[in-house]
Write a protein that holds these residues in place. Structure first.
Motif, PDB file in Angstrom:
ATOM      1  N   ASP A   1       0.845  -1.196   0.000  1.00 24.22           N
ATOM      2  CA  ASP A   1       0.000   0.000   0.000  1.00 24.22           C
ATOM      3  C   ASP A   1       0.879   1.245   0.000  1.00 24.22           C
ATOM      4  O   ASP A   1       0.603   2.219  -0.692  1.00 24.22           O
TER       5      ASP A   1
ATOM      6  N   THR B   1       2.276   1.706  -3.358  1.00 23.72           N
ATOM      7  CA  THR B   1       1.291   1.942  -4.410  1.00 23.72           C
ATOM      8  C   THR B   1       0.607   3.304  -4.291  1.00 23.72           C
ATOM      9  O   THR B   1       0.536   4.054  -5.264  1.00 23.72           O
TER      10      THR B   1
ATOM     11  N   THR C   1       3.568 -16.994   1.086  1.00 25.01           N
ATOM     12  CA  THR C   1       2.167 -17.344   1.298  1.00 25.01           C
ATOM     13  C   THR C   1       1.618 -18.293   0.238  1.00 25.01           C
ATOM     14  O   THR C   1       0.660 -19.007   0.510  1.00 25.01           O
ATOM     15  N   THR C   2       2.196 -18.309  -0.956  1.00 28.22           N
ATOM     16  CA  THR C   2       1.684 -19.206  -1.993  1.00 28.22           C
ATOM     17  C   THR C   2       2.873 -19.927  -2.625  1.00 28.22           C
ATOM     18  O   THR C   2       4.018 -19.727  -2.227  1.00 28.22           O
ATOM     19  N   ASP C   3       2.592 -20.770  -3.631  1.00 31.36           N
ATOM     20  CA  ASP C   3       3.700 -21.408  -4.338  1.00 31.36           C
ATOM     21  C   ASP C   3       3.830 -20.841  -5.762  1.00 31.36           C
ATOM     22  O   ASP C   3       4.367 -21.493  -6.642  1.00 31.36           O
ATOM     23  N   ARG C   4       3.319 -19.612  -5.932  1.00 29.61           N
ATOM     24  CA  ARG C   4       3.421 -18.988  -7.255  1.00 29.61           C
ATOM     25  C   ARG C   4       4.004 -17.583  -7.135  1.00 29.61           C
ATOM     26  O   ARG C   4       3.327 -16.587  -7.423  1.00 29.61           O
TER      27      ARG C   4
ATOM     28  N   LEU D   1       3.936 -15.178 -10.383  1.00 34.62           N
ATOM     29  CA  LEU D   1       2.598 -14.643 -10.644  1.00 34.62           C
ATOM     30  C   LEU D   1       2.268 -13.544  -9.637  1.00 34.62           C
ATOM     31  O   LEU D   1       1.766 -12.470 -10.002  1.00 34.62           O
TER      32      LEU D   1
ATOM     33  N   GLU E   1       1.198  -9.650 -10.290  1.00 35.98           N
ATOM     34  CA  GLU E   1      -0.085  -9.140  -9.793  1.00 35.98           C
ATOM     35  C   GLU E   1       0.111  -7.866  -8.980  1.00 35.98           C
ATOM     36  O   GLU E   1      -0.655  -6.912  -9.100  1.00 35.98           O
TER      37      GLU E   1
ATOM     38  N   ILE F   1      -1.514  -4.166  -9.825  1.00 34.13           N
ATOM     39  CA  ILE F   1      -2.359  -3.370  -8.936  1.00 34.13           C
ATOM     40  C   ILE F   1      -1.822  -1.945  -8.860  1.00 34.13           C
ATOM     41  O   ILE F   1      -2.574  -0.974  -8.973  1.00 34.13           O
TER      42      ILE F   1
ATOM     43  N   PHE G   1      -2.515  -0.140 -12.106  1.00 33.32           N
ATOM     44  CA  PHE G   1      -3.942   0.122 -12.242  1.00 33.32           C
ATOM     45  C   PHE G   1      -4.343   1.306 -11.354  1.00 33.32           C
ATOM     46  O   PHE G   1      -5.044   2.231 -11.802  1.00 33.32           O
ATOM     47  N   ALA G   2      -3.866   1.300 -10.104  1.00 30.46           N
ATOM     48  CA  ALA G   2      -4.186   2.383  -9.165  1.00 30.46           C
ATOM     49  C   ALA G   2      -3.641   3.713  -9.684  1.00 30.46           C
ATOM     50  O   ALA G   2      -4.327   4.746  -9.640  1.00 30.46           O
TER      51      ALA G   2
END
Lengths: 209, 209
Positions: free
Chosen positions: B3, B6, B179-182, B185, B189, B193, B196-197
């Motif tokens: 945040d 961004t 937190t993920t296995d990607r 990606l 992402e 964001i 886009f913002a």
């Protein structure tokens, strides 16, 4: 919502500290902040909720594999957990034997009890994103509205302080009512944060003016 | 942190869309936003963590009273929970009898298993507030720095886009790795964001320019 109320309010108040500030500038910066903040936090909330869901699924697969490949270790883990609650291996055995009859339920129990994880609602990520973004927009428009109608930036600032303080009081009261048993203290804390943030923004802008 | 990267980035980029924008104005608005955002989110994080701790304490007292005053109902609740995992009342009885020997442990089990609540670390509220505020400040200064050194606001914007995109890529990669296995990606992402913002903020400012 309280971020949405506080940050655009504080930014607008801060910009009033600039000698060159016009109503036009304050509204533009405020609306740009609302656009950026609602998108960043809404999509950030979506990613966080989706990350939680993925984390749950990954952990569940891991537990499923473990229950299948090393059931003895998993059984020992449950006995160790039960021991923390004063339940001996003998006392826990009938329970453990019942659990072992259904591997899926065994895995569910491990998820909940060993890892403290609950299955996230798959729709939660969208709801979370939408709620955050819309509350930020509504919250942010409240402190900006007075500048639209006020004749000078200073009049706008005064009305904005009043309107935002009331909004933060009401919001803080109801938020604290749901989470604590001290809603009135919570209401004043929420207003205090907003005032503190706006004062800091104002003096930073003054420093540069 | 994302945040912090961004929103000030997007706000500064948005203000570049104003015909009257100067480096001075962009830096002032950006720094005012960082001050307001770090305080609002840091103290908001503190209140949220403290609210969690109070909620836990209140629920624990409620469970203690219930275990003392209506132990039969509480016992029935545990049998109902166990039934969800395929454990019958007979199979769960030795476990239940062991749990009943120590009321504090019985309450601990209800907190964890019925309510899914874990005792929050009392220091967490301060650590949470400090981490959020400091990451927001560090994150926010990264996209603003280029404007300090650039000759024009447009040059500043171009360098800021490059610097912020790299910072969001790196941050998004490491956050998603945990937190993920990607992670790759996740990195893209996070950048998306931010982009886009910033685009939304830019066009809103243009609309008003």
């Amino acid at each position: 919502m309280s971020d949405g109320l506080t940050v655009p309010f504080a930014l607008a108040a801060g910009l009033c500290g600039l000698a060159t500030a016009t109503t036009h500038l304050i509204l533009t910066a405020g609306l740009a902040e609302i656009a950026a903040g609602s998108i960043a936090m809404g999509l950030g909330g979506y990613l966080a909720a989706r990350g939680d869901a993925e984390h749950f699924d990954n952990e569940r697969i891991r537990e499923q594999v473990e229950v299948k490949t090393v059931p003895d270790i998993e059984e020992k883990e449950i006995y160790e957990l039960l021991a923390e609650y004063g339940v001996s291996q003998n006392e826990g055995k009938p329970f453990m034997d019942a659990l072992k009859k259904d591997h899926e339920k065994w895995v569910d129990f491990m998820m909940r009890f060993e890892l403290g994880l609950e299955k996230p609602d798959p729709k939660r990520s969208y709801i979370s994103a939408g709620t955050i973004a819309i509350s930020y927009i509504i919250g942010g428009l409240i402190p900006l509205l007075p500048y639209f109608f006020a004749a000078t930036t200073l009049t706008g600032l005064y009305i904005s302080i009043g309107v935002t303080a009331v909004a933060l009081l009401v919001f803080g009261y109801f938020k604290s009512k749901f989470t604590t048993d001290r809603p009135i203290l919570g209401a004043f804390e929420t207003v205090l944060i907003g005032g503190f943030a706006a004062t800091a923004a104002f003096f930073i802008a003054k420093l540069f003016a």
